[in-house]
Write a protein that holds these residues in place. Sequence first.
Motif, PDB file in Angstrom:
ATOM      1  N   ASN A 194       0.726   4.060  -3.074  1.00  0.00           N
ATOM      2  CA  ASN A 194       0.608   5.489  -2.785  1.00  0.00           C
ATOM      3  C   ASN A 194       1.834   6.252  -3.090  1.00  0.00           C
ATOM      4  O   ASN A 194       1.501   7.564  -3.704  1.00  0.00           O
ATOM      5  CB  ASN A 194       0.240   5.602  -1.039  1.00  0.00           C
ATOM      6  N   LYS A 212       0.821  -1.339  -0.020  1.00  0.00           N
ATOM      7  CA  LYS A 212      -0.035   0.034   0.043  1.00  0.00           C
ATOM      8  C   LYS A 212       1.012   1.237  -0.069  1.00  0.00           C
ATOM      9  O   LYS A 212       0.581   2.102  -0.626  1.00  0.00           O
ATOM     10  CB  LYS A 212      -0.904  -0.223   1.080  1.00  0.00           C
ATOM     11  N   SER A 219       1.500   9.247  -6.192  1.00  0.00           N
ATOM     12  CA  SER A 219       1.915  10.759  -6.123  1.00  0.00           C
ATOM     13  C   SER A 219       2.962  11.449  -7.213  1.00  0.00           C
ATOM     14  O   SER A 219       3.778  10.744  -7.617  1.00  0.00           O
ATOM     15  CB  SER A 219       2.582  10.711  -4.652  1.00  0.00           C
TER      16      SER A 219
END
Length: 63
Positions: free
Chosen positions: A59, A55, A63
């Motif tokens: 993430n 995870k 970004s």
Amino acid sequence: MKLLNFFQYVYLIFAILFIVDGFYSLGSDGSRAIISFIFAGLAIFMFFFRRRFKKKFENRKDS
């Protein structure tokens, strides 16, 4: 990346196998049962660690 997702659940399968082995060997050999339960705990820890790491990696990539 899908292969890593598959191996994440392999840790749970190994944890179940170690727990079953621990219960079967609990009556005959106590030290083997303890080792099996330790490995089961380690496999469960690795499952959650890999899941959290995946995870974080997703993430970071978004970004």
